[in-house]
Write a protein that holds these residues in place. Structure first.
Motif, PDB file in Angstrom:
ATOM      1  N   THR A   1      29.637  32.073  -0.865  1.00  0.00           N
ATOM      2  CA  THR A   1      28.560  32.910  -1.197  1.00  0.00           C
ATOM      3  C   THR A   1      27.592  33.227  -0.370  1.00  0.00           C
ATOM      4  OG1 THR A   1      27.304  31.566  -2.733  1.00  0.00           O
ATOM      5  CG2 THR A   1      29.124  32.806  -3.879  1.00  0.00           C
ATOM      6  N   PRO A   2      27.123  34.435  -0.314  1.00  0.00           N
ATOM      7  CA  PRO A   2      25.818  34.437   0.747  1.00  0.00           C
ATOM      8  C   PRO A   2      24.514  33.889   0.175  1.00  0.00           C
ATOM      9  CG  PRO A   2      26.126  36.544  -0.480  1.00  0.00           C
ATOM     10  CD  PRO A   2      27.327  35.543  -1.032  1.00  0.00           C
ATOM     11  N   ARG A   3      24.021  33.336   1.047  1.00  0.00           N
ATOM     12  CA  ARG A   3      22.739  32.556   0.619  1.00  0.00           C
ATOM     13  C   ARG A   3      21.629  33.666   0.275  1.00  0.00           C
ATOM     14  NH1 ARG A   3      22.064  26.679   1.867  1.00  0.00           N
ATOM     15  NH2 ARG A   3      23.942  25.899   2.084  1.00  0.00           N
ATOM     16  N   GLY A   4      21.111  33.379   0.357  1.00  0.00           N
ATOM     17  CA  GLY A   4      20.308  34.243   0.068  1.00  0.00           C
ATOM     18  C   GLY A   4      18.936  33.765  -0.389  1.00  0.00           C
TER      19      GLY A   4
ATOM     20  N   VAL B   1      14.897  36.391   0.592  1.00  0.00           N
ATOM     21  CA  VAL B   1      14.965  37.927   0.871  1.00  0.00           C
ATOM     22  C   VAL B   1      15.414  38.176   2.209  1.00  0.00           C
ATOM     23  CG1 VAL B   1      13.005  38.275  -1.070  1.00  0.00           C
ATOM     24  CG2 VAL B   1      12.540  38.027   1.642  1.00  0.00           C
ATOM     25  N   PRO B   2      15.735  39.374   2.326  1.00  0.00           N
ATOM     26  CA  PRO B   2      16.198  39.882   3.531  1.00  0.00           C
ATOM     27  C   PRO B   2      15.195  39.567   4.937  1.00  0.00           C
ATOM     28  CG  PRO B   2      16.845  41.593   2.124  1.00  0.00           C
ATOM     29  CD  PRO B   2      15.984  40.538   1.439  1.00  0.00           C
TER      30      PRO B   2
ATOM     31  N   GLY C   1      20.661  39.370   0.190  1.00  0.00           N
ATOM     32  CA  GLY C   1      19.781  38.708  -0.003  1.00  0.00           C
ATOM     33  C   GLY C   1      18.777  38.895  -1.095  1.00  0.00           C
ATOM     34  N   GLU C   2      19.194  40.236  -1.756  1.00  0.00           N
ATOM     35  CA  GLU C   2      18.208  40.475  -3.158  1.00  0.00           C
ATOM     36  C   GLU C   2      18.986  39.469  -4.284  1.00  0.00           C
ATOM     37  OE1 GLU C   2      20.579  42.272  -1.506  1.00  0.00           O
ATOM     38  OE2 GLU C   2      21.078  43.958  -2.891  1.00  0.00           O
ATOM     39  N   GLN C   3      18.029  39.227  -5.252  1.00  0.00           N
ATOM     40  CA  GLN C   3      18.136  38.266  -6.447  1.00  0.00           C
ATOM     41  C   GLN C   3      17.685  39.087  -7.608  1.00  0.00           C
ATOM     42  OE1 GLN C   3      15.893  34.870  -5.274  1.00  0.00           O
ATOM     43  NE2 GLN C   3      17.803  34.020  -4.249  1.00  0.00           N
TER      44      GLN C   3
END
Length: 178
Positions: free
Chosen positions: A42-45, A70-71, A159-161
């Protein structure tokens, strides 16, 4: 074997397959998975104030995630919500279990539930629209719950959560700056 016995045997096999599929689908409702600790690729983000430091499944004390949440473009210009129509929530105001989940996401696991890290399909359409596979969901442990509960963190590839305490009924975008 008579044709009647053959028909019964086929019916029993089909019934067994259906039961096995149901057990597999509901397997992680009873609690943390046992055995495998491999993390998916999965992307880290607000329902509770920060209480005493809780422990992660690995036994470590929880701590804020180090690493980007965050990005990079947002880090340079300041946090900007992806969807201004969504309420935002400060990371520090999330329940401690949600912050623990964010640490696990940043670390790439291991996750306590088999279904953590699966694709979130955004069927409800409450998050910004993106192609399939863009979002991934993670369980936020609910103390006292006999199953996974209703709390989740959903991450996007950029990267958003997002936080939901009501099983996708509503979302808040997580602001990692506070």
């Amino acid at each position: 074997m008579t044709s009647r016995n053959r028909s019964i045997a086929v019916a029993v096999l089909v019934l067994c397959a259906i039961v096995a599929a149901a057990v597999y689908a509901l397997d992680d409702r009873g609690g943390p998975k046992r055995g495998a600790t491999a993390a998916p690729t999965t992307p880290r983000g607000s329902d509770a104030a920060s209480g005493p430091a809780s422990r992660l499944p690995s036994g470590r004390a929880s701590a804020p995630a180090s690493g980007p949440t965050v990005p990079a473009s947002a880090a340079r210009t300041g946090w900007v919500p992806n969807n201004p129509s969504l309420a935002d929530v400060c990371r520090s105001r999330l329940p401690s279990q949600a912050r623990d989940t964010l640490v696990l996401i940043a670390d790439g696991g291991p996750y306590p539930y088999r279904s953590d890290g699966i694709v979130f399909e955004n069927r409800e359409g409450r998050l910004p629209r993106h192609p399939g596979g863009y979002y991934h969901e993670y369980t936020v442990v609910t103390p006292g719950s006999a199953d996974r509960g209703t709390r989740r963190v959903v991450t996007g590839q950029a990267g958003e959560q997002f936080w939901t305490a009501d099983h996708y009924g509503s979302f808040q975008e997580i602001d990692a700056r506070c």
